[in-house]
Design an enzyme around this catalytic site. Structure first.
Site, PDB file in Angstrom:
ATOM      1  N   GLU A  16     -15.973  45.799  28.365  1.00 63.84           N
ATOM      2  CA  GLU A  16     -14.782  46.142  29.150  1.00 63.84           C
ATOM      3  C   GLU A  16     -14.559  47.636  28.982  1.00 63.84           C
ATOM      4  OE1 GLU A  16     -11.414  43.573  28.137  1.00 63.84           O
ATOM      5  OE2 GLU A  16     -12.778  41.865  27.951  1.00 63.84           O
ATOM      6  N   GLU A  37     -13.139  37.560  22.388  1.00 61.16           N
ATOM      7  CA  GLU A  37     -12.010  37.733  21.465  1.00 61.16           C
ATOM      8  C   GLU A  37     -11.712  36.487  20.640  1.00 61.16           C
ATOM      9  OE1 GLU A  37      -9.622  41.332  23.471  1.00 61.16           O
ATOM     10  OE2 GLU A  37      -9.052  39.392  24.247  1.00 61.16           O
TER      11      GLU A  37
HETATM   12  C1  GAL Z   1      -9.128  42.674  26.620  1.00 59.26           C
HETATM   13  C2  GAL Z   1      -9.423  41.228  26.947  1.00 59.26           C
HETATM   14  C3  GAL Z   1      -9.205  40.924  28.394  1.00 59.26           C
HETATM   15  C4  GAL Z   1      -7.879  41.470  28.828  1.00 59.26           C
HETATM   16  C5  GAL Z   1      -7.768  42.923  28.558  1.00 59.26           C
HETATM   17  C6  GAL Z   1      -6.415  43.496  28.878  1.00 59.26           C
HETATM   18  O1  GAL Z   1      -8.912  42.822  25.270  1.00 59.26           O
HETATM   19  O2  GAL Z   1     -10.730  40.870  26.595  1.00 59.26           O
HETATM   20  O3  GAL Z   1      -9.284  39.541  28.544  1.00 59.26           O
HETATM   21  O4  GAL Z   1      -6.886  40.802  28.122  1.00 59.26           O
HETATM   22  O5  GAL Z   1      -7.961  43.166  27.205  1.00 59.26           O
HETATM   23  O6  GAL Z   1      -6.126  43.477  30.211  1.00 59.26           O
HETATM   24 MG    MG Z   2      -7.732  38.032  25.111  1.00 60.09          MG
END
Ligand code: GAL
Ligand code: MG
Length: 948
Positions: free
Chosen positions: A479, A415
């Site tokens: 993710e 990010e």
């Molecule tokens: C994503 C991010 C993670 C965490 C997650 C929300 O966007 O990469 O680090 O913040 O969202 O829990």
């Molecule tokens: Mg972040």
């Protein structure tokens, strides 16, 4: 300057035996400076007293602090949790003058042993300055990266002093805005090392001409390369002994055992400049990462990432993890069948990678880089001011971790927007290590990355991209399935698409564990989240979003995840079971199938069946369970695969996978003589005097001979269309666009499992319409025994342009002769559809062909029978009776050849055995069928049997 260039992290040992033990805490030339340090906590670096780093400065009033550890968790300042917001002004590179600062000081005894002395910091958050014996060494930053200084000229025999200033905030904080607690201090090891001229070791496994080689690139201090003794060990056994006379050498390693996450075979290279040491060991593995057919492959096999994002976090120690904690957590992860970890969002403590190498986990090693809170148009990645820092962070990660076989991908960070600094960083990484792939999610155009990466993408979006034509990079979800609180749901749905589409290679759940900080209360431990320390800026419970609690107790969601990604699948037909290995590499021997049959809550039978050696991806032989004859009420068969011996981290008796299926009884069996053979284009399965031929091009059953009589004039194939009814007319224009018929079929894989009296064939087929991109992925188990041919089919629709509804899903069996007479047990006697069947009670019925359909004045679909448990269709001429039973009640219909009405001029008929049939509605003038009567293009699953 005293600061060392980035290099690999290594240790010198005094004996080969100790080197092979690979425990750097016992390495002879290693002096840990962990422990209690004197400490002074200040509100600002402006408050630092002059000369505090000298021995003369009076530190009587100082307190103590544990190294490694965080200041905030030892009573100095407080933790603060934010996701992307900065709890300081977002004004890079400026930080507030009120900037918590820790002064650290200690003495240590030292006697010189080798030529060079190096002071190594594995992690200091976020900026520090060091003085040894009152002399400035320099400064360091990059909180989760290694910093080393050459202190050879500064040390004295006997007592030495070391002083460190640590600032909580620095300009580098703007590059370290990961979603976690802000915790500072010296949180990883501090070590003083005695070294020789040996300075760097890069080992790259190379696979050439079917032969493994190790490319060894060494760095030394000094002007000339001194010959280096090199021995490669497999365990304790030296397999290669040589002397390296050049900085770069290729060594052939015949018969090398490969490293993969299932069989993590490791080798150790032991180096020394002199015969009697000191000895430097470096573990490595033989594995190759390459793109084949647009898929990321490990040793030639496409990977499927069933991973988790893991932050380093101990609820009492923050990111200052002990080795015991790391080992037990990584082992727990492995024991749940998770096969990969993304080190979100920074390189982990070095010991983590040793454990992953050893127990087998694929690692996406992510750089310490996240600028989330300042990602606007002037994001650091676009600003030349930060370019060198981006590049260096990448270089430092890659150099430190170069030799770990578990690392298959370098991730540039998280990010932080996308811009030229990332291009420079990726180029720098490739220049050091072209052997691994590069990941970075915000690079949405895959300018520098080898894979396309997204977060939290909905399943239909994933499918859309996966079915797009043309050359595309594989897709990894860095993710997905955010695990906050109850949930996450749809783990199996994600798994289905991962397994279905070659270009979707899995992903990492967000995230492994909650990061709640432990607090002791009179009633026990509680875990707190953002705001617990009255932080004015905080993101509350967003750090409580893991699959496991902070104490690592698995949530139900984690238990579910482990079940979804279990390494075996089961196919069951009556009392026959075939186990399929979902492993990619390993063959397992010594497994048992444990089973229990329970009827209305009472155990009826149970047993253990040995499973012969089962290779990766293969089917076991057919396991026949001794169950009582006859049918049972509400019966469930529970199956599990259990280890007979310890395998890797799994102890003897571990359950590796389980499943439960409804059990429908076993008809009395007659002895069978089953044979399998191949004719040029067919797989021929014979049982006594009956025969089934499977076409190896389409994967469909092409011929079915019942006791010598052929009953199929063409292939039995899955179809989704029927003749339109008047109530379909308004939607027919749209439906035509879907090209529901004709469909074409392609066999992609098949596997055979056989016992004396039965054979099972697993078929994977791709079904496609004309013109359109959508398709159906079919997985069918054919099971042939004395009773007949049982067909068990699972299917998924896919494709961007897939229809949302179809009128039916089921098999068409083109018969060799008209169906003269049909008798059945099910709804009847007339036709029945899901929204029109109350006039059709369940019973035993018989009808001739002439009586079967209804003679609608305007020809259209007619004649479906619902709720059919069993049926017998007698063919004209031969009088052969084709007998059908359903695992669950079926839809059954007889239509004219090619799907027309029985009134049409056809010579023969098709028998339909359908999983689903749409309702009728009254849309010619009124509404479409209610939603519950429609057939959506959802995954389907059904089974029936054609009796011999
Ligand atoms: C994503 C991010 C993670 C965490 C997650 C929300 O966007 O990469 O680090 O913040 O969202 O829990
Ligand atoms: Mg972040």
């Amino acid at each position: 300057m005293n600061k060392l260039q980035p290099r690999v992290r290594f240790f010198n040992y005094s004996s080969v035996k100790a080197a092979l033990g690979y425990d750097d805490t016992t390495a002879t030339y290693t002096h840990s400076l962990n422990g209690d340090w004197q400490f002074q906590y200040l509100a600002s670096p402006l408050d630092i007293p002059d000369e505090f780093f000298t021995a003369a400065y009076d530190k009587m009033q100082w307190s103590t602090i544990q190294v490694p550890g965080h200041m905030e968790l030892q009573g100095y300042g407080e933790p603060n949790y934010t996701n992307l917001d900065f709890p300081i002004p977002a004004d890079p590179p400026e930080v507030p003058s009120k900037n918590p600062t820790g002064l650290y000081y200690r003495t240590f005894d030292y006697q010189q042993q080798l030529d060079r002395q190096i002071l190594r910091f594995d992690g200091v958050d976020s900026f520090f300055k060091v003085w040894v014996n009152g002399q400035s060494l320099g400064d360091g930053h990059g909180s989760r990266l290694m910093t080393e200084f050459d202190v050879t000229d500064l040390l004295v025999e006997g007592e030495n002093t070391i002083a460190i200033e640590v600032d909580k905030w620095s300009k580098y904080s703007f590059l370290e805005d990961q979603d976690q607690w802000w915790l500072s201090g010296i949180f990883r090891d501090v070590t003083l090392l005695d070294e020789t001229a040996l300075n760097d070791i890069q080992i790259t496994p190379v696979f050439k001409d079917d032969q493994w080689q190790a490319r060894i690139v060494l760095g030394e201090t000094g002007d000339h390369f001194a010959p280096v003794h090199a021995t490669i060990f497999d365990g304790e056994t030296a397999i290669i002994n040589t002397t390296l006379t050049d900085p770069e050498t290729m060594i052939d390693v015949p018969d090398a055992k490969e490293w993969n996450d299932e069989e993590p075979n490791l080798y150790t290279l032991v180096l020394s400049l002199s015969e009697d040491g000191p000895f430097v060991p470096m573990r490595f593995g033989f594995r190759r990462i390459e793109m084949l057919d647009d898929q990321i492959c490990l040793n030639g096999v496409p990977i499927l990432i069933n991973g988790v994002n893991r932050h380093e976090f101990d609820p009492r120690r923050g990111r200052a993890l002990t080795r015991e904690y790391i080992r037990s957590e990584v082992t727990q992860i492995k024991s749940l069948h998770i096969n990969a970890i993304r080190t979100s969002h920074y390189p982990d403590a070095p010991y983590f990678y040793d454990v992953c190498d050893e127990i087998g986990l694929m690692v996406f090693d992510e750089c310490d880089l996240e600028t989330h809170g300042v990602n606007g148009i002037d994001a650091p990645c676009k600003d030349p001011y930060w370019k060198e820092e981006f590049v260096e962070r990448g270089q430092r990660m890659v150099h430190r971790d170069f030799d770990h076989p578990s690392i298959i991908v370098w991730s540039l960070g998280n990010e932080s927007n996308f811009g030229p600094n990332f291009v420079a960083m990726a180029n720098a990484i490739r220049a050091i290590d072209p052997s691994r792939m590069i990941h970075y999610e915000p690079d949405q155009e895959t300018v520098v990355t080898d894979m396309y990466s997204t977060m939290y993408t909905a399943i239909d979006e994933l499918e859309k991209r996966a079915t797009r034509y043309g050359h595309i990079k594989p897709h990894i979800l860095c993710e997905y399935d955010h695990a906050m609180g109850a949930g996450p749901g749809s783990l199996q749905d994600y798994q289905d698409v991962f397994r279905l589409y070659p270009g979707l290679q899995g992903g990492f759940i967000w995230e492994w564990k909650d990061h709640g900080i432990a607090q002791d209360t009179p009633t026990g431990t509680k875990y707190v989240w953002g705001g617990a320390f009255n932080e004015p800026v905080n993101d509350g419970i967003f750090c409580i979003d893991g699959l496991a609690r902070p104490d690592r107790v698995p949530s139900p969601g984690l238990v579910e995840f482990s079940r979804v990604i279990q390494p075996f699948a089961f196919f069951v037909a009556q009392n026959h079971v075939v186990v399929r290995s979902l492993y990619h590499y390993r063959t397992l021997t010594d497994l048992t199938l444990r089973w229990t049959l329970v009827s209305a809550g009472v155990e009826v039978a149970s047993g253990n069946e040995p499973i012969a050696a089962l290779a990766a991806g293969r089917l076991s032989h057919v396991l026949t369970l001794a169950v009582p004859a006859g049918s049972l009420e509400d019966a469930q068969l529970t199956l599990s695969v259990v280890t007979n011996e310890a395998v890797g981290i799994f102890e003897k008796g571990s359950v590796l996978a389980f499943d439960q299926v409804a059990y429908h009884g076993v008809p009395a069996q007659t002895p069978a003589d089953v044979k399998v053979s191949f004719s040029p284009s067919k797989l021929v399965l014979t049982c006594n005097d009956s025969e089934v031929r499977v076409d190896l091009g389409t994967g469909n059953v092409a011929q079915l001979n019942l006791h010598g009589t052929s009953v199929l004039r063409d292939e039995m194939a899955l179809n989704v269309d029927r003749m339109p009814i008047c109530n379909d007319w308004k939607i027919m224009d749209d439906r035509k666009q879907d090209h529901l018929a004709p469909l074409s079929y392609r066999l992609e894989h098949f596997a055979i499992a056989k016992s004396e009296d039965t054979v099972m064939v697993l078929l994977q087929q791709r079904v496609k319409p004309l013109v359109r991109q959508w398709g159906i992925e079919l997985e069918t188990m054919l099971w042939i025994s004395a009773s007949g041919l049982s067909v068990q089919t699972r299917g998924w629709f896919d494709g961007e342009d897939q229809p949302t509804e179809v009128p039916r899903i089921g098999y068409d069996l083109p018969l060799t002769a008209p169906a003269e007479k049909i008798s059945w047990y099910g709804n009847g006697p007339t036709e029945a559809y899901p929204d029109s069947y109350l006039s059709c009670p369940i019973g035993s019925y018989e009808r001739s062909r002439a009586e079967w359909g209804f003679d609608y004045v305007v020809p259209q679909e007619a004649g479906n029978r619902m709720g059919v448990r069993r049926a017998s269709v007698t063919l004209a001429q031969t009088q052969t009776a084709l007998q059908v039973t359903g695992a669950e009640p079926l839809n059954l219909n007889v239509v004219g050849a090619g799907g027309v009405t029985l009134q049409a001029e056809t010579q023969t008929d098709d028998l339909r055995i359908d999983a689903k049939v749409a309702g009728l509605g009254s849309n010619a003038c009124g509404p479409l069928p209610l939603e519950r009567y429609r057939v959506y293009t959802a995954p389907f699953d059904y089974a029936f049997m054609l009796h011999f």
